[in-house]
Scaffold this active site. Structure first.
Site, PDB file in Angstrom:
ATOM      1  N   THR A  32       8.315  40.239  99.954  1.00 45.89           N
ATOM      2  CA  THR A  32       9.434  40.405  98.743  1.00 45.89           C
ATOM      3  C   THR A  32       9.522  42.239  98.733  1.00 45.89           C
ATOM      4  O   THR A  32      11.047  42.457  98.183  1.00 45.89           O
ATOM      5  CB  THR A  32       8.443  40.580  97.991  1.00 45.89           C
ATOM      6  OG1 THR A  32       7.894  39.284  97.401  1.00 45.89           O
ATOM      7  CG2 THR A  32       9.662  40.675  96.305  1.00 45.89           C
ATOM      8  N   TYR A  45      14.207  34.059  94.802  1.00 48.06           N
ATOM      9  CA  TYR A  45      14.563  34.804  95.961  1.00 48.06           C
ATOM     10  C   TYR A  45      13.586  34.746  97.480  1.00 48.06           C
ATOM     11  O   TYR A  45      13.244  33.754  97.719  1.00 48.06           O
ATOM     12  CB  TYR A  45      14.330  36.256  95.373  1.00 48.06           C
ATOM     13  CG  TYR A  45      12.904  36.472  95.391  1.00 48.06           C
ATOM     14  CD1 TYR A  45      12.295  35.859  94.396  1.00 48.06           C
ATOM     15  CD2 TYR A  45      12.608  36.983  97.064  1.00 48.06           C
ATOM     16  CE1 TYR A  45      10.502  35.975  94.418  1.00 48.06           C
ATOM     17  CE2 TYR A  45      11.098  37.348  96.765  1.00 48.06           C
ATOM     18  CZ  TYR A  45      10.305  36.380  95.708  1.00 48.06           C
ATOM     19  OH  TYR A  45       8.528  36.943  96.134  1.00 48.06           O
ATOM     20  N   THR A 111       3.400  40.835  99.547  1.00 49.01           N
ATOM     21  CA  THR A 111       1.981  41.326  98.963  1.00 49.01           C
ATOM     22  C   THR A 111       0.514  39.726  99.282  1.00 49.01           C
ATOM     23  O   THR A 111      -0.450  40.038  99.218  1.00 49.01           O
ATOM     24  CB  THR A 111       1.841  41.224  97.796  1.00 49.01           C
ATOM     25  OG1 THR A 111       3.194  40.270  97.172  1.00 49.01           O
ATOM     26  CG2 THR A 111       2.454  42.795  97.016  1.00 49.01           C
ATOM     27  N   ASP A 112       1.609  38.212  99.938  1.00 48.91           N
ATOM     28  CA  ASP A 112       0.616  37.754  99.573  1.00 48.91           C
ATOM     29  C   ASP A 112      -0.550  37.197 100.604  1.00 48.91           C
ATOM     30  O   ASP A 112      -1.824  36.863 100.473  1.00 48.91           O
ATOM     31  CB  ASP A 112       1.065  36.241  99.747  1.00 48.91           C
ATOM     32  CG  ASP A 112       1.823  35.653  99.149  1.00 48.91           C
ATOM     33  OD1 ASP A 112       2.487  36.513  98.001  1.00 48.91           O
ATOM     34  OD2 ASP A 112       2.715  34.669  99.513  1.00 48.91           O
TER      35      ASP A 112
END
Ligand code: GLU
Length: 348
Positions: A32, A45, A111-112
């Site tokens: 992201t 997005y 971030t996942d």
């Protein structure tokens, strides 16, 4: 002496006094922080769209922190991270440090799965120099994007001599976490990363860094594990336990050729009786079984409700299921026997 105190305190910084800038190399992997939406308020997005140099250029003042260079290592959403990319990253980082091409490394990452990449690198990078992951919860094009400040803070940590010997870290939302302990706790909140049990390593806010502790478990130079050449690591499946869980998935996993099973157990790493039997059969077939917990906090201990010695199970101590999988893959790649695997879960 360290370079702490932020950009307005450079006069107190030995590196600045000697007119030497530390070199921070940024490896972009997507996520992201490199995400792009149609407008600055769009909720949808595409992660991994903006090139790393553009991300770097969007952050004012980085050149006051360090001599910063960037490299597009990958461009993926972190759900598409895999063992090949982990190994490639570890080998690239070792290569950069061995060539004296950087004093610190920053990795921009989705971030996942940042916690899994971070823990793999924590166990395999062979340097005391700082390696700092960062990311963001809002895309680069969003209103109040959090990526630029996260990158600024991550670079400040990677440039700090005091950051050495702390293993791989995650700098995000003003907090500094050890890659071993950090986990994502909210699907959407900007304040999503926590380090349950162990707590923060420190804070990093607009370049002002405060350390609270060092990781006490083995990592980087003190780890026996190496990333290895880029090829598949041994297969390890994570099975999520629940009331009424069927043993069929254990048998399916074994028949598909898994070398290890991590159970995200209920409570203190428990599973229903029929699953215990299937896991025991798996151990007898040569599969390593690690009991972790789906709870998200606390220890999984040996011999509480199950006789782990008799069953041949390993417990995860405080590692969550996804990190247990990383450690078990490395243990299997290094051919550790069951008691050595258990020791690894207590030592790393
Ligand atoms: N799923 C994407 C990823 O992990 C976006 C989430 C994020 O980076 O915050 O790359």
């Amino acid at each position: 002496m360290s370079c702490r105190g932020g950009p307005d305190a450079w006069a107190r910084c030995s590196v600045r006094d000697e007119k030497i800038m530390t070199r921070v190399h940024i490896l972009g992997t997507g996520g992201t922080i490199a995400g792009q939406g149609a407008t600055d308020t769009s909720s949808s997005y595409r992660p991994g769209s903006v090139m790393i140099q553009q991300v770097i250029d969007s952050v004012p003042g980085l050149d006051q922190l360090a001599e910063v260079t960037g490299e597009q290592f990958a461009q993926v959403s972190s759900q598409d991270m895999n063992e090949l990319l982990w190994q490639g990253l570890a080998n690239r980082i070792d290569e950069l440090f061995e060539a004296e091409a950087a004093d610190g490394i920053v990795i921009t990452h989705g971030t996942d799965t940042a916690e899994e990449t971070g823990y793999f690198l924590h166990l395999t990078v062979k340097s005391s120099r700082p390696v700092v992951l960062t990311g963001s919860m809002r895309p680069a094009t969003s209103l109040s994007a959090d990526g630029p400040l996260n990158l600024y803070n991550a670079v400040s940590v990677a440039a700090d001599l005091e950051a050495r010997n702390r293993g791989v870290m995650l700098a995000i939302n003003d907090d500094l976490h050890s890659a071993r302990d950090v986990t994502k706790s909210s699907t959407t909140d900007v304040q999503t990363f926590i380090s349950p049990g162990a707590g923060l390593l420190g804070t990093a806010r607009l370049g002002r860094i405060r350390y609270y502790r060092r990781p006490v478990r083995r990592h980087t130079l003190n780890s026996i594990f190496t990333a290895g050449n880029e090829g598949r690591l041994p297969r390890v499946d994570v099975l999520y336990a629940h009331a009424g869980m069927s043993p069929d998935l254990v048998r399916a996993s074994v028949s598909l050729g898994t070398r290890g099973i991590v159970v995200a157990g209920v409570g203190n790493g428990n599973v229903p009786g029929p699953v215990v039997h299937a896991l025991r059969e798996a151990v007898e077939a040569g599969v390593r079984v690690v009991r972790s917990a789906r709870v998200g906090n606390g220890d999984v201990e040996r011999g509480v409700e199950l006789d782990d010695d008799a069953l041949g199970f390993v417990v995860s101590d405080q590692l969550n299921p996804q990190k247990s999988r990383v450690l078990l893959q490395l243990c299997l790649a290094h051919h550790l026997d069951s008691s050595a695997v258990q020791n690894a879960f207590y030592q790393y």
